[in-house]
Scaffold this active site. Structure first.
Site, mmCIF file in Angstrom:
data_model
loop_
_atom_site.group_PDB
_atom_site.id
_atom_site.type_symbol
_atom_site.label_atom_id
_atom_site.label_comp_id
_atom_site.label_asym_id
_atom_site.label_seq_id
_atom_site.Cartn_x
_atom_site.Cartn_y
_atom_site.Cartn_z
ATOM 1 C CG LEU A 37 -2.061 0.807 1.406
ATOM 2 C CD1 LEU A 37 -3.027 0.567 0.257
ATOM 3 C CD2 LEU A 37 -2.751 0.497 2.741
ATOM 4 N N GLY A 64 5.256 -4.361 -8.017
ATOM 5 C CA GLY A 64 5.559 -4.505 -9.443
ATOM 6 C C GLY A 64 4.414 -4.968 -10.320
ATOM 7 N NE ARG A 114 6.095 -4.741 0.023
ATOM 8 C CZ ARG A 114 7.097 -4.377 -0.757
ATOM 9 N NH1 ARG A 114 8.209 -3.898 -0.228
ATOM 10 N NH2 ARG A 114 7.012 -4.507 -2.055
ATOM 11 C CB SER A 164 10.970 -7.758 -3.424
ATOM 12 O OG SER A 164 9.808 -7.214 -2.796
ATOM 13 C CE LYS A 209 12.357 -2.963 -15.696
ATOM 14 N NZ LYS A 209 13.583 -2.204 -15.516
ATOM 15 C CD GLU A 214 16.264 -4.394 -10.764
ATOM 16 O OE1 GLU A 214 15.374 -4.151 -9.918
ATOM 17 O OE2 GLU A 214 16.010 -4.497 -11.996
ATOM 18 C CB SER A 274 8.047 11.135 -8.880
ATOM 19 O OG SER A 274 7.992 9.832 -8.345
ATOM 20 C CG ASP A 280 6.522 -1.242 -11.724
ATOM 21 O OD1 ASP A 280 7.309 -2.191 -11.833
ATOM 22 O OD2 ASP A 280 6.242 -0.702 -10.638
HETATM 23 N N1 LIG Z 1 15.399 10.392 -15.617
HETATM 24 C C1 LIG Z 1 14.696 9.817 -16.621
HETATM 25 N N2 LIG Z 1 14.407 10.521 -17.749
HETATM 26 C C2 LIG Z 1 13.709 9.956 -18.763
HETATM 27 N N3 LIG Z 1 13.255 8.687 -18.740
HETATM 28 C C3 LIG Z 1 13.503 7.938 -17.642
HETATM 29 C C4 LIG Z 1 14.241 8.455 -16.545
HETATM 30 N N4 LIG Z 1 14.334 7.489 -15.605
HETATM 31 C C5 LIG Z 1 13.685 6.421 -16.106
HETATM 32 N N5 LIG Z 1 13.195 6.682 -17.340
HETATM 33 C C6 LIG Z 1 12.440 5.767 -18.214
HETATM 34 O O1 LIG Z 1 11.982 4.646 -17.468
HETATM 35 C C7 LIG Z 1 12.639 3.443 -17.893
HETATM 36 C C8 LIG Z 1 12.955 2.586 -16.685
HETATM 37 O O2 LIG Z 1 13.780 3.306 -15.784
HETATM 38 P P1 LIG Z 1 14.923 2.613 -14.895
HETATM 39 O O3 LIG Z 1 16.011 2.139 -15.770
HETATM 40 O O4 LIG Z 1 15.288 3.579 -13.828
HETATM 41 O O5 LIG Z 1 14.201 1.309 -14.318
HETATM 42 P P2 LIG Z 1 13.543 0.985 -12.926
HETATM 43 O O6 LIG Z 1 13.032 -0.398 -13.060
HETATM 44 O O7 LIG Z 1 12.557 2.036 -12.568
HETATM 45 O O8 LIG Z 1 14.800 1.021 -11.922
HETATM 46 P P3 LIG Z 1 14.975 0.302 -10.496
HETATM 47 O O9 LIG Z 1 14.153 -0.953 -10.487
HETATM 48 O O10 LIG Z 1 16.467 0.015 -10.394
HETATM 49 O O11 LIG Z 1 14.512 1.306 -9.503
HETATM 50 C C9 LIG Z 1 13.866 3.914 -18.672
HETATM 51 O O12 LIG Z 1 14.244 2.979 -19.651
HETATM 52 C C10 LIG Z 1 13.331 5.212 -19.303
HETATM 53 O O13 LIG Z 1 12.498 4.923 -20.414
HETATM 54 MG MG LIG Z 2 12.652 -1.813 -11.581
#
Ligand SMILES: Nc1ncnc2c1ncn2[C@@H]1O[C@H](COP(=O)(O)OP(=O)(O)OP(=O)(O)O)[C@@H](O)[C@H]1O
Ligand SMILES: [Mg+2]
Length: 339
Positions: A37, A64, A114, A164, A209, A214, A274, A280
């Site tokens: 949540l 996720g 959680r 997770s 992915k 990771e 943010s 996701d």
């Molecule tokens: N600062 C950014 N500016 C533009 N696009 C972003 C940015 N951050 C993330 N994205 C978009 O979101 C996708 C996923 O981001 P990221 O690689 O951070 O994966 P994540 O799964 O959110 O990371 P983690 O699981 O490690 O927190 C990127 O491939 C990109 O398309």
């Molecule tokens: Mg991720």
């Protein structure tokens, strides 16, 4: 690396939310073993030792797989969300998911679902994310999740296991799920980290992915250079760990590796508000596209558009449909690089 004409790669792009393509989509089922949540709030300055007066909170059903299902629905697709829920937080979680109008199957558990807390610091624009541990699962509880998934998935469809694993669930849970999916002729997609990721890769999945962080943890290298990113993603393909590796690189976009080679796509330039839910949103758009029958290159463009649309949305909000359509049109002009 040679930039190529974007029109060469994949089919001509129509909007991801194009309704005409939904009817022929394959089944998509998501699984969230450790939902949360999500409580979001803001305060002027975060410091220790005193009460921090925060704004009224907003509540979202996070985790996720649930997030992936919510984004797929926002983008006009269909997904069944299987998730666990327990306690009063679990009751609230169920109500929020039902309000989204998504078909769900709930695996009841004894422990309480959680909560995660996100605090935006207004004076700096920084975001603080407190991610709590999930409830302890019994063997009956996690085996029940496998049974529910087994009864739900349909041949030719996609099963997305994301997030997770809570305490008590074995590290090879996603590997067991991958086996179950393969036996049912279902494409298993995994987005997780650490030992759960390693076990799933050892079993072999359709798509994985990892974020750069990771995959770096998995291979024991920083993956700072573009070449090391391509090499690490391609090695997973060569070792038979996955048919596709979508390595996401935050603001640097993503790399997609498969037996046909590797491609890289940058992100459009956006103002980051943010980053919660970026991965996701990326995964939701990617799998929705594949399920609708689009080639992997087109799916990658949609996925990067959705990920970037998530980062311009505040707090824990996921991407919204209009932003994805607009960014997808911008991305159509960006060159895919074949490595
Ligand atoms: N600062 C950014 N500016 C533009 N696009 C972003 C940015 N951050 C993330 N994205 C978009 O979101 C996708 C996923 O981001 P990221 O690689 O951070 O994966 P994540 O799964 O959110 O990371 P983690 O699981 O490690 O927190 C990127 O491939 C990109 O398309
Ligand atoms: Mg991720």
């Amino acid at each position: 690396m040679k930039p190529i004409d974007s029109k060469r790669a994949g089919s001509p792009l129509v909007g991801l939310t194009d309704a005409s393509s939904s009817w022929r989509s394959k089944q998509i089922v998501t699984l969230t073993m450790n939902p949360a949540l999500d409580v979001s709030t803001s305060t002027d300055v975060v410091y220790s030792g005193h009460k921090l007066r925060c704004s009224r909170s907003t509540l979202d059903p996070g985790g996720g797989g649930a997030n992936v299902a919510r984004v797929i629905h926002r983008l006009g697709g269909q997904a069944v969300a299987v998730y666990t829920a327990g306690g009063t937080t679990g009751d609230t979680y169920r109500r929020l998911m039902e309000a989204e109008g998504i078909p769900v199957l709930v695996a009841a558990v004894q422990g309480s679902t959680r909560q995660n807390v996100t605090v935006d610091e207004k004076s700096t624009g920084k975001q603080f994310r407190f991610v709590l541990e999930g409830p302890e699962f019994s063997e009956n509880e996690w085996r029940n999740c496998l049974k529910i998934v087994g009864r739900t998935i349909r041949s030719g469809g996609y099963l997305i296991a994301s997030g997770s694993l809570p305490p008590g669930v074995p590290d090879d849970f996603y590997a067991q799920l991958a086996r179950l999916a393969r036996e049912a002729d279902v494409r298993c997609v995994v987005d997780t980290s650490g030992l759960a990721l390693a076990e799933a890769l050892a079993e072999g999945v359709f798509l994985v992915k990892p974020s750069r962080r990771e995959l770096a943890e998995h291979v024991g290298a920083t993956l700072d250079s573009e070449q090391s990113q391509i090499d690490a993603a391609s090695a997973l393909i060569a070792e038979g760990c996955a048919e596709y590796v979508a390595l996401t690189l935050g603001e640097a976009g993503a790399v997609l590796a498969s037996k046909s080679g590797a491609i890289r796509l940058p992100t459009p330039s956006v103002k980051v508000v943010s980053t919660v839910g970026a991965g996701d949103s990326f995964l939701a758009a990617f799998v929705l596209r594949l399920a609708q029958g689009y080639p992997a290159e087109a799916a990658l463009r949609s996925a990067v558009a959705a990920g970037s649309a998530a980062v311009i949305s505040p707090a824990t909000e996921l991407c919204c449909r209009d932003d994805v359509d607009r960014l997808e049109a911008e991305i159509a002009a960006l060159a895919l690089t074949f490595e």
